[in-house]
Write an enzyme that holds these catalytic residues in place. Structure first.
Site, mmCIF file in Angstrom:
data_model
loop_
_atom_site.group_PDB
_atom_site.id
_atom_site.type_symbol
_atom_site.label_atom_id
_atom_site.label_comp_id
_atom_site.label_asym_id
_atom_site.label_seq_id
_atom_site.Cartn_x
_atom_site.Cartn_y
_atom_site.Cartn_z
ATOM 1 N N GLY A 147 0.826 -1.208 0.000
ATOM 2 C CA GLY A 147 0.000 0.000 0.000
ATOM 3 C C GLY A 147 0.852 1.247 0.000
ATOM 4 O O GLY A 147 2.034 1.203 -0.373
ATOM 5 N N LEU A 167 0.476 3.615 -2.047
ATOM 6 C CA LEU A 167 0.863 3.481 -3.456
ATOM 7 C C LEU A 167 1.309 4.822 -4.039
ATOM 8 O O LEU A 167 0.787 5.875 -3.681
ATOM 9 C CB LEU A 167 -0.323 2.924 -4.255
ATOM 10 N N HIS A 191 4.415 2.148 -7.983
ATOM 11 C CA HIS A 191 3.412 1.069 -8.034
ATOM 12 C C HIS A 191 2.540 1.210 -9.280
ATOM 13 O O HIS A 191 2.174 0.216 -9.906
ATOM 14 C CB HIS A 191 2.506 1.108 -6.801
ATOM 15 N N GLN A 197 15.450 -7.643 -2.909
ATOM 16 C CA GLN A 197 14.161 -8.325 -2.733
ATOM 17 C C GLN A 197 13.789 -9.075 -4.023
ATOM 18 O O GLN A 197 13.349 -10.225 -3.986
ATOM 19 C CB GLN A 197 13.090 -7.294 -2.389
ATOM 20 N N VAL A 236 11.055 4.056 -10.806
ATOM 21 C CA VAL A 236 10.430 5.326 -11.187
ATOM 22 C C VAL A 236 10.993 6.395 -10.254
ATOM 23 O O VAL A 236 11.023 6.199 -9.034
ATOM 24 C CB VAL A 236 8.891 5.252 -11.064
HETATM 25 O O1 PAF Z 1 7.970 -4.510 -1.835
HETATM 26 C C1 PAF Z 1 6.993 -4.602 -1.077
HETATM 27 O O2 PAF Z 1 6.118 -3.751 -1.018
HETATM 28 C C2 PAF Z 1 6.898 -5.814 -0.136
HETATM 29 O O3 PAF Z 1 8.129 -6.183 0.336
HETATM 30 C C3 PAF Z 1 6.149 -7.008 -0.775
HETATM 31 C C4 PAF Z 1 6.908 -7.563 -1.959
HETATM 32 C C5 PAF Z 1 4.761 -6.578 -1.198
HETATM 33 C C6 PAF Z 1 6.018 -8.131 0.257
HETATM 34 O O4 PAF Z 1 5.324 -7.704 1.379
#
Ligand code: PAF
Length: 440
Positions: A180, A182, A186, A302, A325
């Site tokens: 969230g 966002l 996103h 990640q 971005v």
């Molecule tokens: O990058 C993120 O926002 C979080 O680490 C994810 C991949 C949604 C996992 O909670």
């Protein structure tokens, strides 16, 4: 109505050739089809094209009410065949003139969401040339089912059922996992997913498993209303926003253990962080079973951990890494940027400037790893507000340690803390040495 019959509304239109003749012929053919009875037809009305398309003549539109024993898919097949008989070439370019257009608006009370057919029609209520004839036929528009997008799901089982329905309907399903708050980053993930998939689901879940005891789980920015507006604008079909208890029941105890991809950099500073990320992402994958999942390259480690986990656990899912971005001044978009004080916000551009400086040196021929890293550190050192956690140069993709000797490319990664805003903020950034550079 006899047993086995369904009451159906089909909108029709034409803006090419003898419009009235096309419509009359189609209605006659519909009525002559076994299993279809025409109940009533609205008057014909003129309308202009809605949306963008080449200059073209006005449409003649109306709606016909039918009783049918055909399934919705079989009726759709009849409609497509009639469009073909009227001379419409399929697949037709969007919003081009057409001799005949037949759209299934309602099929009884059924909700169908497959690749070929969405019923109720997703935009019937936005089209006066559909609403007016429906009113004329006595349909109570306020009581009629609307397709609301995005639909919001809390219990995992309901979201899983929606995804299963899409998969069974032959849709390519894209998943955009988020926590969230966002932002444009996103939005770009959603836009890429929208281009590549038939259905897009976003998840909004601040995952406690990936926060350490002294980290900002409680303070992580949350704004579900704003997030849903962004998802709607981005054309997301469904949002999964479970509570913590729905995601992890009280007995929940199975976690994904991550290995080398999670070592060093963020993994060294945030114990258990990537285990928590991998666990929630694996759980989201198991619930949604998407074809594709979209993650930002800003969180490069990640992304590497998720790619590895997906391969190791055998999820048949394509992981799509999406470009960072940035704000106009170079700061990488992040949900945590809102916590930067004004002075830290101004100082935060140092991360990107430091990376760009080393990238520039690489483009000009510098191949010595230590010299490139020293260059990043030297630029960072000009900004006392930035408390540097690490500067690294790793391989592209897997972010493995580079072999000794001259470097032939790779990704520079940096993390730094800024402490003068509402609360301390850690910012991450990275840049490929070869990104956007003309190295010919
Ligand atoms: O990058 C993120 O926002 C979080 O680490 C994810 C991949 C949604 C996992 O909670």
């Amino acid at each position: 109505m006899t047993v086995g019959e369904t009451l159906v509304f089909v909108a029709f239109g034409s803006n090419e050739g003898d419009r009235e003749q096309h419509l009359r012929t189609a209605l006659q053919r519909l009525g002559a089809t076994p299993g279809i009875v025409v109940v009533r037809t609205s008057q014909l009305r003129e309308s202009t094209l809605q949306g963008h398309g080449p200059a073209q003549g006005a449409f003649l539109n109306g709606v016909v009410q039918l009783r049918t024993t055909l399934s919705a898919l079989a009726l759709l097949g009849v409609c497509k065949a009639l469009e073909g008989m009227a001379g419409r070439r399929l697949p037709a370019p969007r919003n081009h003139p057409r001799p005949l257009d037949l759209d299934l608006i309602f099929y009884g009370q059924e909700r169908i969401d497959t690749r070929e057919l969405v019923v109720p029609h997703p935009r019937w209520h936005e089209r006066e040339f559909v609403c007016e004839p429906l009113r004329e036929l006595g349909v109570d528009l306020d009581a009629s089912p609307r397709h609301v997008a995005p639909r919001v799901y809390e219990p995992p089982i309901e979201f899983a059922a929606q995804c299963s329905e899409w998969l069974a309907g032959g849709c390519v399903v894209g998943l955009v996992p988020t926590m969230g708050a966002l932002h444009a980053g996103h939005r770009s993930l959603m836009a890429i997913a929208r281009r590549e998939c038939d259905r897009v689901a976003a998840t909004i879940f601040v995952n406690p498993l990936q926060f350490g005891p002294n980290e900002d789980f409680a303070a992580y920015p949350r704004d579900l209303t704003g997030d849903l507006a962004i998802c709607a604008e981005a054309g997301v079909d469904a949002v999964f926003a479970p509570t913590v208890a729905q995601m992890y029941d009280p007995e929940f105890c199975s976690h994904v253990a991550v290995g080398a991809a999670a070592q060093g950099m963020e993994g060294a500073l945030r114990k258990d962080h990537f285990g928590g990320v991998a666990t929630v992402v694996a759980r989201l994958f198991a619930i949604a079973r998407p074809h594709r999942a979209y993650f930002g390259e800003k969180d490069a480690q990640q992304l590497a951990v998720i790619r590895r986990m997906t391969r190791d656990l055998g999820f048949p899912i394509r992981i799509v890494g999406c470009p960072i971005v940035r704000e106009a001044d170079g700061l990488a978009r992040s949900s945590r940027n809102v916590y930067l004080g004004a002075a830290d916000r101004a100082a935060s551009t140092i991360l990107h400037r430091a990376l760009r400086s080393a990238q520039g040196a690489f483009v000009r021929g510098e191949r010595d790893r230590d010299a490139l890293l020293a260059r990043v550190r030297a630029v960072l050192a000009t900004e006392p507000r930035a408390e540097v956690d690490y500067v690294e140069l790793r391989s592209e993709g897997a972010l493995a340690e580079l072999p000794p000797g001259p470097v032939d490319g790779g990704r520079l990664l940096v993390a730094a803390k800024f402490r003068d805003g509402a609360r301390p903020v850690r910012l991450l950034d990275n840049l490929s040495l070869r990104e956007g550079a003309d190295l010919a």
